[in-house]
Design an enzyme around this catalytic site. Structure first.
Site, mmCIF file in Angstrom:
data_model
loop_
_atom_site.group_PDB
_atom_site.id
_atom_site.type_symbol
_atom_site.label_atom_id
_atom_site.label_comp_id
_atom_site.label_asym_id
_atom_site.label_seq_id
_atom_site.Cartn_x
_atom_site.Cartn_y
_atom_site.Cartn_z
ATOM 1 N N LYS A 95 79.590 -73.026 9.607
ATOM 2 C CA LYS A 95 78.441 -73.655 10.253
ATOM 3 C C LYS A 95 77.137 -73.233 9.594
ATOM 4 C CE LYS A 95 78.438 -74.168 14.734
ATOM 5 N NZ LYS A 95 78.343 -73.923 16.202
ATOM 6 N N GLU A 124 83.563 -63.816 4.997
ATOM 7 C CA GLU A 124 84.903 -64.092 4.484
ATOM 8 C C GLU A 124 84.948 -65.460 3.803
ATOM 9 O OE1 GLU A 124 85.525 -61.726 8.385
ATOM 10 O OE2 GLU A 124 84.143 -63.235 7.591
ATOM 11 N N GLY A 136 83.420 -72.566 17.803
ATOM 12 C CA GLY A 136 84.372 -72.588 16.699
ATOM 13 C C GLY A 136 85.805 -72.801 17.133
ATOM 14 N N ARG A 137 86.236 -72.098 18.181
ATOM 15 C CA ARG A 137 87.635 -72.192 18.601
ATOM 16 C C ARG A 137 87.928 -73.478 19.358
ATOM 17 N NH1 ARG A 137 84.855 -68.215 20.869
ATOM 18 N NH2 ARG A 137 84.569 -68.055 23.135
ATOM 19 N N GLU A 160 89.596 -64.618 22.643
ATOM 20 C CA GLU A 160 88.185 -64.594 22.259
ATOM 21 C C GLU A 160 87.317 -65.151 23.382
ATOM 22 O OE1 GLU A 160 86.715 -64.923 17.946
ATOM 23 O OE2 GLU A 160 86.234 -66.891 18.775
ATOM 24 N N HIS A 175 116.249 -63.855 19.506
ATOM 25 C CA HIS A 175 116.928 -62.810 18.745
ATOM 26 C C HIS A 175 115.954 -61.709 18.343
ATOM 27 C CE1 HIS A 175 120.779 -65.003 18.289
ATOM 28 N NE2 HIS A 175 119.989 -66.056 18.454
ATOM 29 N N LYS A 213 81.341 -56.848 12.241
ATOM 30 C CA LYS A 213 80.734 -57.506 11.077
ATOM 31 C C LYS A 213 79.527 -56.718 10.578
ATOM 32 C CE LYS A 213 81.915 -62.356 11.985
ATOM 33 N NZ LYS A 213 81.348 -63.701 12.213
#
Length: 540
Positions: free
Chosen positions: A204, A210, A266-267, A352, A383, A503
């Site tokens: 954005k 990152e 964002g999510r 979050e 399993h 951050k």
């Protein structure tokens, strides 16, 4: 505090009367239970009869939700009000998938024309890529698309691209890079031709560490081969709002930047420009079908009464287990290989959003909030960790997700898959008594090990087939479940300040480990030692 409400106290008293009741008894007492505790909407059926509840439980949970203002909060969200209080923003991802003709307003402005404009631009771009009509710098068509983002700019489209793999255009490779670990980028470009590769940079602000680190390395990888900085304009597009920074990178911000808005978290951004890689993979028409599914569940959530409302019911069941039974985790178990990334996606969406300990008044809450979300596709999980769910000491509510039809019918594979889903929910609910084990002729000394307590709660969500529509509706159901729980807990679900501290500290540590001279360290002794160790060992 919410747990000081009279409705909460009444629920606590009711819990004391329910805590020892077994699902075997609840089903025996109410022959119509399976039908009573079943809901249907937007192509999905929710069977919640295998929960440790009765009709009174649900009535009391509904009263709590009403007292906490869940319905009013829902209406405020759909009205574009600034319900993200700490950032003074609307929470309006529902506008991204509004496939009706109705306007939707934020601050007095109908946002739908801009939303449709971006979707149209995305569709034009996707069609060019899919038709081989977008050429790279050397004139070759783009056949590889790599989305570079992180968090909501990665998990949503990456999950959905895998989920809808049956609808993908197979001669296109759409991949996702998020981790700042160089291995993530290196492994994704290793077998690609730069002349045929396009990068979608999703940030954005166009400052995310990152994402920009990976973007710059991708740029170097491209230019090491093509040798001409003009190539960047043909091999990079941006999903951003920062036109100046996008242009500085070498991307044509006017033509090749796809924008979104600060009222999109964002999510919750899959239906925005963040879904561009997904649209390239499955095509605009299928993408719009997914939006239809989102919208169908949005409308159900907005209009259905609480007693018939799937997201509200899922939310209240979660409250029941987290705040009264003391459950700390919740498992999401899709019996569909294409949904292998759904648990990871829901981890971010839920943890979050509701991983908060401060209420809207700025006070520390005195009750549990968001659970740990986890899971794997069935039958793999059977399993691995199902042993703990069946016979462990922890209560782990679980959602089982399945479909009547497979996208890849092969012999009796799907019948066996779904038989396992149904068997697991039955076994978890009813278990196996000592008497039943003895009746099988098991030696008495082995009986305790082969006895299953049962009484383990599950929801079962089923739909006819995994399609773009059903995927959209499923994601929307979970989004609204998370929203309702946040309202009941009186927390802000749409900020994520907990992400920021790490951050900021990472920036300081980076300066210290990169310093040519010996830095003066002022961290705790453990962190100081780690920085020194890294500086001493990274180049030797």
């Amino acid at each position: 505090m919410r747990n000081e409400l009279s409705q909460w106290r009444v629920l606590q008293e009711h819990f004391e009367s329910m805590r020892e009741l077994h699902l075997r008894d609840l089903f025996k007492e109410d022959k119509g239970r399976a039908e009573k505790f079943r809901l249907e909407a937007a192509g999905w059926v929710l069977d919640y009869s295998k929960n440790r509840i009765n009709q009174k439980t649900m009535e009391l949970l509904h009263q709590l939700a009403k007292t906490c203002g869940v319905e009013q909060a829902r209406d405020a969200m759909f009205a574009g009000e600034h319900i993200n209080g700490t950032e003074d923003r609307a929470v309006f991802h529902v506008a991204l998938r509004n496939t009706s003709d109705e306007p939707m307003y934020v601050d007095g402005k109908d946002v739908m024309p801009e939303v449709r404009e971006v979707l149209h631009k995305m569709a034009e771009f996707s069609r060019k890529i899919r038709a081989g009509q977008w050429w790279g710098h050397t004139g070759k068509p783009i056949r590889n698309v790599i989305n570079v983002g992180i968090g909501g700019s990665d998990l949503g489209p990456a999950m959905a691209t895998k989920a809808l793999g049956a609808y993908a255009q197979r001669d296109l490779r759409v991949r996702f890079v998020s981790n700042i670990d160089a291995t993530a980028l290196a492994e994704n470009v290793r077998d690609l031709n730069p002349e045929e590769t396009l990068f979608v940079i999703a940030s954005k602000t166009f400052t995310t560490q990152e994402t920009l680190t990976n973007a710059r390395s991708a740029r170097r990888w491209l230019l090491d081969s093509l040798k001409d900085t003009a190539a960047v304009a043909r091999h990079f597009v941006a999903l951003s709002t920062a036109a100046d920074r996008v242009a500085e990178f070498g991307i044509d911000a006017r033509k090749n930047m796809f924008r979104f808005w600060d009222w999109v978290g964002g999510r919750y951004s899959l239906c925005s420009a963040i879904g561009l890689g997904l649209m390239v993979s499955i095509g605009p028409e299928r993408f719009f079908e997914m939006l239809d599914g989102f919208h169908a569940m949005d409308e159900h959530f907005r209009k259905a009464p609480m007693e018939k409302n799937i997201p509200m019911t899922m939310a209240l069941l979660g409250i029941w287990y987290i705040n009264f039974f003391g459950a700390e985790t919740h498992a999401v178990l899709p019996y569909e290989q294409y949904l292998q990334r759904l648990p990871a996606y829901l981890q971010q969406a839920d943890m979050e959003s509701n991983g908060k300990s401060i209420n809207k008044s700025g006070k520390r809450v005195t009750y549990s909030t968001g659970p740990v979300i986890w899971g794997e596709p069935g039958t793999n999980g059977q399993h691995a960790f199902y042993q703990l769910i069946h016979q462990g000491t922890r209560l782990i509510p679980a959602d089982f997700i399945g479909f009547a039809r497979s996208q890849n019918p092969l012999g009796d594979h799907h019948d066996k898959l779904m038989a396992n889903l149904m068997a697991q929910t039955e076994a978890l609910a009813f278990g196996k008594t000592q008497e039943e084990v003895l009746a099988e002729g098991v030696d008495s000394k082995d009986v305790p090990f082969r006895t299953f307590e049962g009484n383990r709660p599950t929801n079962t969500l089923v739909s006819k087939e995994l399609t773009p529509f059903s995927l959209g509706a499923l994601i929307a159901a979970y989004e609204h479940k998370i929203f309702c729980q946040g309202v009941i807990w009186d927390i802000y679900s749409f900020d994520q300040w907990g992400v920021q501290l790490g951050k900021v500290l990472a920036g300081k540590v980076l300066e210290e480990i990169s310093s040519e001279s010996e830095p003066e360290l002022s961290h705790d002794p453990s962190s100081n030692w780690l920085i020194k160790w890294y500086r001493e060992n990274r180049k030797t």
